[in-house]
Design a protein around this motif. Structure first.
Motif, short mmCIF file in Angstrom:
data_model
loop_
_atom_site.label_atom_id
_atom_site.label_comp_id
_atom_site.label_asym_id
_atom_site.label_seq_id
_atom_site.Cartn_x
_atom_site.Cartn_y
_atom_site.Cartn_z
N TRP A 228 78.91 10.04 44.57
CA TRP A 228 78.12 10.37 43.51
C TRP A 228 78.69 11.62 42.70
O TRP A 228 78.84 11.51 41.40
CB TRP A 228 76.75 10.45 43.69
CG TRP A 228 75.97 10.99 42.49
CD1 TRP A 228 75.71 12.17 42.13
CD2 TRP A 228 75.35 9.98 41.83
NE1 TRP A 228 75.05 12.20 40.90
CE2 TRP A 228 74.56 10.85 40.79
CE3 TRP A 228 75.17 8.83 41.51
CZ2 TRP A 228 73.86 10.30 39.74
CZ3 TRP A 228 74.30 8.31 40.66
CH2 TRP A 228 73.90 9.06 39.53
N TYR B 93 81.36 11.35 39.50
CA TYR B 93 81.06 11.08 38.10
C TYR B 93 80.92 12.41 37.63
O TYR B 93 80.40 12.38 36.20
CB TYR B 93 79.79 10.17 38.26
CG TYR B 93 80.00 8.69 38.52
CD1 TYR B 93 80.76 7.77 37.87
CD2 TYR B 93 79.96 8.19 39.97
CE1 TYR B 93 80.89 6.56 37.94
CE2 TYR B 93 80.12 7.09 40.33
CZ TYR B 93 80.62 6.14 39.52
OH TYR B 93 81.09 4.90 39.70
N THR C 74 81.44 13.27 33.38
CA THR C 74 80.46 13.53 32.72
C THR C 74 80.36 14.92 31.91
O THR C 74 80.18 14.86 30.60
CB THR C 74 79.10 13.47 33.48
OG1 THR C 74 78.92 12.18 34.18
CG2 THR C 74 77.70 13.82 32.74
N VAL D 63 74.91 5.93 35.20
CA VAL D 63 75.49 5.63 36.49
C VAL D 63 74.74 5.29 37.29
O VAL D 63 75.02 4.46 38.17
CB VAL D 63 76.25 7.04 36.75
CG1 VAL D 63 76.75 6.74 38.32
CG2 VAL D 63 77.63 7.36 35.85
N TYR E 111 86.19 2.53 33.89
CA TYR E 111 84.62 2.47 34.18
C TYR E 111 84.41 1.18 33.85
O TYR E 111 84.91 0.18 33.10
CB TYR E 111 83.73 3.30 33.46
CG TYR E 111 84.32 4.81 33.86
CD1 TYR E 111 83.66 5.36 35.09
CD2 TYR E 111 85.02 5.76 33.28
CE1 TYR E 111 83.76 6.47 35.69
CE2 TYR E 111 85.36 6.98 33.79
CZ TYR E 111 84.50 7.49 34.63
OH TYR E 111 85.03 8.79 35.42
N SER F 59 74.20 10.02 30.76
CA SER F 59 75.39 9.56 31.59
C SER F 59 75.06 9.34 33.05
O SER F 59 75.52 8.32 33.57
CB SER F 59 76.59 10.56 31.40
OG SER F 59 76.85 10.63 29.88
#
Length: 230
Positions: A47, A50, A54, A30, A107, A26
């Motif tokens: 960052w 995410y 995840t 990304v 997403y 994952s």
């Protein structure tokens, strides 16, 4: 009971390995879609944003592994790629719902398209690595328990099949027949129960499983006594 605990531990480890592999896939997806410019992340998106989805997907994937019995399927003969594909697909659906209701923004399509094959491949390769490491440990004699089964009936056959389907730290040496037993399943015989002590010594047996459900108590006690003496 000891073997059951081993199987449970192996299932838990495999679930953890699969979930960790999906987390890595994952984060890599990304980076590939947002970090390389394939798709642009929303402006100002850190960052760390995410990380929560995840971990959520990894938790969903762990549950799906249990529901699809991926954590229990023997991987000695092959990796269950189709079930892994199903689990990753449903986990990705949960990610879509997470993006809609938690982030209020779905997403990117590029991220979802990259994650599916990458996730399947990562989990499958993680299982391959787990299997290789597992075999290396089991092949060491110090980590292997040599098992002798007393009995040749249906119960003994089921135990023998279980040990073969879920190999682990137990290595089946063979079977001993009893006076009233029949070897209808063609199990590997090493003699009858009168040879117990000799087989235990000659074959370096660590554990003996008594698989004779109809045996009287005195027979079981006699086997236990002879095992202790040997």
């Amino acid at each position: 009971m000891v073997y059951r605990r081993y199987v449970q531990r192996d299932s838990d480890l495999r679930t953890a390995v699969g979930s960790a592999a999906l987390v890595g896939a994952s984060l890599l997806a990304v980076w590939f879609t947002n970090g390389t410019g394939v798709a642009a992340a929303p402006s100002g998106t850190p960052w760390s944003s995410y990380l929560a989805p995840t971990l959520f997907v990894a938790a969903v994937f762990a549950v799906l592994m249990r529901l699809l019995s991926i954590h229990r399927l023997p991987i000695a003969k092959g990796i269950p790629w189709f079930r892994i594909f199903l689990a990753v697909s449903f986990a990705e659906i949960s990610l879509i719902l997470f993006g809609i209701f938690y982030r209020e923004q779905p997403y990117s399509t590029a991220l979802l398209l990259v994650l599916l094959p990458l996730g399947v491949l990562s989990v499958g390769l993680a299982f391959v690595a787990y299997r290789a490491a597992h075999e290396q440990i089991v092949d060491r004699s110090a980590a292997t328990l040599r098992v002798l089964i007393v009995g040749t009936g249906s119960a003994a056959g089921r135990i023998s099949d279980t040990l073969a389907a879920m190999p682990g730290y137990y290595r089946l040496v063979g079977h001993l027949n009893t006076a009233s037993g029949r070897n209808e399943a063609g199990l590997p015989l090493l003699g009858d129960d009168s040879a117990l002590e000799a087989v235990v010594r000659d074959r370096n047996v660590d554990e003996v499983i008594i698989a004779v459900p109809t045996a009287p108590g005195r027979f079981v006690r006699d086997i236990v006594r002879r095992c202790r003496r040997a």
